[in-house]
Design a protein around this motif. Structure first.
Motif, PDB file in Angstrom:
ATOM      1  N   LYS A  66       0.830  -1.209   0.000  1.00 55.76           N
ATOM      2  CA  LYS A  66       0.000   0.000   0.000  1.00 55.76           C
ATOM      3  C   LYS A  66       0.867   1.263   0.000  1.00 55.76           C
ATOM      4  O   LYS A  66       0.547   2.243  -0.671  1.00 55.76           O
ATOM      5  N   LEU A  67       1.973   1.224   0.747  1.00 57.31           N
ATOM      6  CA  LEU A  67       2.877   2.377   0.724  1.00 57.31           C
ATOM      7  C   LEU A  67       3.506   2.544  -0.652  1.00 57.31           C
ATOM      8  O   LEU A  67       3.732   3.671  -1.096  1.00 57.31           O
ATOM      9  N   SER A  68       3.786   1.429  -1.319  1.00 54.93           N
ATOM     10  CA  SER A  68       4.344   1.497  -2.679  1.00 54.93           C
ATOM     11  C   SER A  68       3.361   2.143  -3.641  1.00 54.93           C
ATOM     12  O   SER A  68       3.746   2.945  -4.498  1.00 54.93           O
ATOM     13  N   ILE A  69       2.086   1.811  -3.502  1.00 54.16           N
ATOM     14  CA  ILE A  69       1.055   2.427  -4.348  1.00 54.16           C
ATOM     15  C   ILE A  69       0.975   3.926  -4.061  1.00 54.16           C
ATOM     16  O   ILE A  69       0.872   4.743  -4.982  1.00 54.16           O
ATOM     17  N   ALA A  70       1.050   4.295  -2.785  1.00 55.98           N
ATOM     18  CA  ALA A  70       1.026   5.713  -2.414  1.00 55.98           C
ATOM     19  C   ALA A  70       2.237   6.438  -3.007  1.00 55.98           C
ATOM     20  O   ALA A  70       2.116   7.564  -3.506  1.00 55.98           O
ATOM     21  N   TYR A  71       3.402   5.787  -2.957  1.00 56.16           N
ATOM     22  CA  TYR A  71       4.622   6.369  -3.522  1.00 56.16           C
ATOM     23  C   TYR A  71       4.451   6.622  -5.025  1.00 56.16           C
ATOM     24  O   TYR A  71       4.797   7.690  -5.532  1.00 56.16           O
ATOM     25  N   LYS A  72       3.898   5.651  -5.714  1.00 58.44           N
ATOM     26  CA  LYS A  72       3.658   5.819  -7.151  1.00 58.44           C
ATOM     27  C   LYS A  72       2.658   6.938  -7.410  1.00 58.44           C
ATOM     28  O   LYS A  72       2.761   7.663  -8.409  1.00 58.44           O
ATOM     29  N   GLY A  73       1.704   7.111  -6.489  1.00 58.19           N
ATOM     30  CA  GLY A  73       0.766   8.232  -6.592  1.00 58.19           C
ATOM     31  C   GLY A  73       1.475   9.568  -6.491  1.00 58.19           C
ATOM     32  O   GLY A  73       1.097  10.529  -7.166  1.00 58.19           O
ATOM     33  N   CYS A  74       2.503   9.636  -5.657  1.00 63.64           N
ATOM     34  CA  CYS A  74       3.309  10.867  -5.553  1.00 63.64           C
ATOM     35  C   CYS A  74       4.005  11.165  -6.874  1.00 63.64           C
ATOM     36  O   CYS A  74       4.017  12.310  -7.335  1.00 63.64           O
ATOM     37  N   LEU A  75       4.589  10.137  -7.464  1.00 66.84           N
ATOM     38  CA  LEU A  75       5.270  10.327  -8.752  1.00 66.84           C
ATOM     39  C   LEU A  75       4.286  10.802  -9.818  1.00 66.84           C
ATOM     40  O   LEU A  75       4.595  11.700 -10.606  1.00 66.84           O
ATOM     41  N   GLU A  76       3.105  10.195  -9.843  1.00 65.18           N
ATOM     42  CA  GLU A  76       2.096  10.592 -10.831  1.00 65.18           C
ATOM     43  C   GLU A  76       1.624  12.022 -10.572  1.00 65.18           C
ATOM     44  O   GLU A  76       1.452  12.803 -11.517  1.00 65.18           O
ATOM     45  N   THR A  77       1.431  12.362  -9.324  1.00 64.78           N
ATOM     46  CA  THR A  77       0.999  13.718  -8.979  1.00 64.78           C
ATOM     47  C   THR A  77       2.015  14.745  -9.455  1.00 64.78           C
ATOM     48  O   THR A  77       1.655  15.787 -10.030  1.00 64.78           O
ATOM     49  N   LYS A  78       3.295  14.460  -9.265  1.00 67.68           N
ATOM     50  CA  LYS A  78       4.334  15.379  -9.723  1.00 67.68           C
ATOM     51  C   LYS A  78       4.309  15.503 -11.255  1.00 67.68           C
ATOM     52  O   LYS A  78       4.535  16.586 -11.791  1.00 67.68           O
ATOM     53  N   TYR A  79       4.007  14.426 -11.941  1.00 67.12           N
ATOM     54  CA  TYR A  79       3.890  14.476 -13.395  1.00 67.12           C
ATOM     55  C   TYR A  79       2.776  15.443 -13.803  1.00 67.12           C
ATOM     56  O   TYR A  79       2.979  16.311 -14.659  1.00 67.12           O
ATOM     57  N   TRP A  80       1.593  15.290 -13.190  1.00 68.57           N
ATOM     58  CA  TRP A  80       0.475  16.167 -13.561  1.00 68.57           C
ATOM     59  C   TRP A  80       0.761  17.612 -13.198  1.00 68.57           C
ATOM     60  O   TRP A  80       0.397  18.534 -13.925  1.00 68.57           O
ATOM     61  N   LEU A  81       1.434  17.839 -12.078  1.00 69.75           N
ATOM     62  CA  LEU A  81       1.798  19.212 -11.707  1.00 69.75           C
ATOM     63  C   LEU A  81       2.759  19.813 -12.716  1.00 69.75           C
ATOM     64  O   LEU A  81       2.607  20.981 -13.106  1.00 69.75           O
ATOM     65  N   ASP A  82       3.733  19.029 -13.154  1.00 72.26           N
ATOM     66  CA  ASP A  82       4.655  19.511 -14.191  1.00 72.26           C
ATOM     67  C   ASP A  82       3.902  19.862 -15.470  1.00 72.26           C
ATOM     68  O   ASP A  82       4.143  20.908 -16.078  1.00 72.26           O
ATOM     69  N   LEU A  83       3.004  18.997 -15.857  1.00 76.97           N
ATOM     70  CA  LEU A  83       2.243  19.231 -17.086  1.00 76.97           C
ATOM     71  C   LEU A  83       1.362  20.471 -16.967  1.00 76.97           C
ATOM     72  O   LEU A  83       1.286  21.285 -17.901  1.00 76.97           O
ATOM     73  N   LEU A  84       0.713  20.639 -15.821  1.00 75.27           N
ATOM     74  CA  LEU A  84      -0.120  21.831 -15.617  1.00 75.27           C
ATOM     75  C   LEU A  84       0.727  23.105 -15.647  1.00 75.27           C
ATOM     76  O   LEU A  84       0.313  24.109 -16.213  1.00 75.27           O
ATOM     77  N   LYS A  85       1.915  23.049 -15.058  1.00 77.06           N
ATOM     78  CA  LYS A  85       2.803  24.221 -15.060  1.00 77.06           C
ATOM     79  C   LYS A  85       3.285  24.521 -16.478  1.00 77.06           C
ATOM     80  O   LYS A  85       3.241  25.655 -16.938  1.00 77.06           O
ATOM     81  N   ASP A  86       3.731  23.487 -17.179  1.00 76.11           N
ATOM     82  CA  ASP A  86       4.299  23.685 -18.515  1.00 76.11           C
ATOM     83  C   ASP A  86       3.255  24.059 -19.563  1.00 76.11           C
ATOM     84  O   ASP A  86       3.609  24.532 -20.642  1.00 76.11           O
ATOM     85  N   THR A  87       1.985  23.864 -19.254  1.00 75.26           N
ATOM     86  CA  THR A  87       0.910  24.283 -20.161  1.00 75.26           C
ATOM     87  C   THR A  87       0.208  25.538 -19.646  1.00 75.26           C
ATOM     88  O   THR A  87      -0.876  25.883 -20.104  1.00 75.26           O
ATOM     89  N   ASN A  88       0.854  26.192 -18.669  1.00 79.85           N
ATOM     90  CA  ASN A  88       0.422  27.498 -18.146  1.00 79.85           C
ATOM     91  C   ASN A  88      -0.925  27.487 -17.431  1.00 79.85           C
ATOM     92  O   ASN A  88      -1.635  28.497 -17.423  1.00 79.85           O
ATOM     93  N   PHE A  89      -1.287  26.374 -16.819  1.00 79.31           N
ATOM     94  CA  PHE A  89      -2.507  26.345 -16.012  1.00 79.31           C
ATOM     95  C   PHE A  89      -2.214  26.643 -14.543  1.00 79.31           C
ATOM     96  O   PHE A  89      -3.052  27.200 -13.853  1.00 79.31           O
ATOM     97  N   ASN A  90      -1.050  26.256 -14.055  1.00 81.82           N
ATOM     98  CA  ASN A  90      -0.637  26.556 -12.680  1.00 81.82           C
ATOM     99  C   ASN A  90       0.453  27.606 -12.728  1.00 81.82           C
ATOM    100  O   ASN A  90       1.346  27.530 -13.564  1.00 81.82           O
ATOM    101  N   ASP A  91       0.373  28.561 -11.800  1.00 74.95           N
ATOM    102  CA  ASP A  91       1.467  29.521 -11.730  1.00 74.95           C
ATOM    103  C   ASP A  91       2.643  28.886 -10.997  1.00 74.95           C
ATOM    104  O   ASP A  91       2.504  27.860 -10.334  1.00 74.95           O
TER     105      ASP A  91
END
Length: 123
Positions: A66-91
């Motif tokens: 379960k902790l491994s799944i949570a860890y992978k969720g962190c990696l995925e979350t960082k991916y979406w944050l990068d994408l939102l930033k690079d497409t100018n949706f997040n400051d």
């Protein structure tokens, strides 16, 4: 639970999830971005849900999984944050703060996984 750390981990994951929910609301209402915002919501809130499940695990193997799944969720979350930033949706400021949350959670999760699996870090 390892030395009470999962309670701290749970609290941090929950606090991060509430920030992700607010970011999702902002992205939908202010930026009219729904698809990427939904992906961020899904991955960012799954971290805490998996930590909660880990805290109820009946074996070290289930706990670690379960902790491994949570860890992978962190990696995925960082991916979406990068994408939102690079497409100018997040400051930049909002992105850095949310990214730092996910990064901190990832480090905490990885350390807990290593500890429960008995993996040495001092080779």
């Amino acid at each position: 639970m390892i030395n009470g750390k999962e309670n701290v981990l749970y609290a941090k994951a929950y606090a991060s999830a509430t920030r992700v929910v607010k970011a999702h609301q902002y992205l939908g209402q202010e930026k009219r971005e729904f698809v990427l915002a939904k992906q961020l919501l899904r991955s960012g809130t799954s971290i805490g849900a998996n930590v909660a499940e880990a805290n109820g695990a009946i074996s070290d193997a289930e706990f670690s999984a379960k902790l491994s799944i949570a860890y992978k969720g962190c990696l995925e979350t960082k991916y979406w944050l990068d994408l939102l930033k690079d497409t100018n949706f997040n400051d930049e400021k909002q992105d850095r703060s949310l990214y730092a949350d996910a990064d901190e959670l990832g480090r905490m999760l990885f350390a807990s996984i290593r500890k429960v699996r008995g993996i040495r870090t001092d080779k």
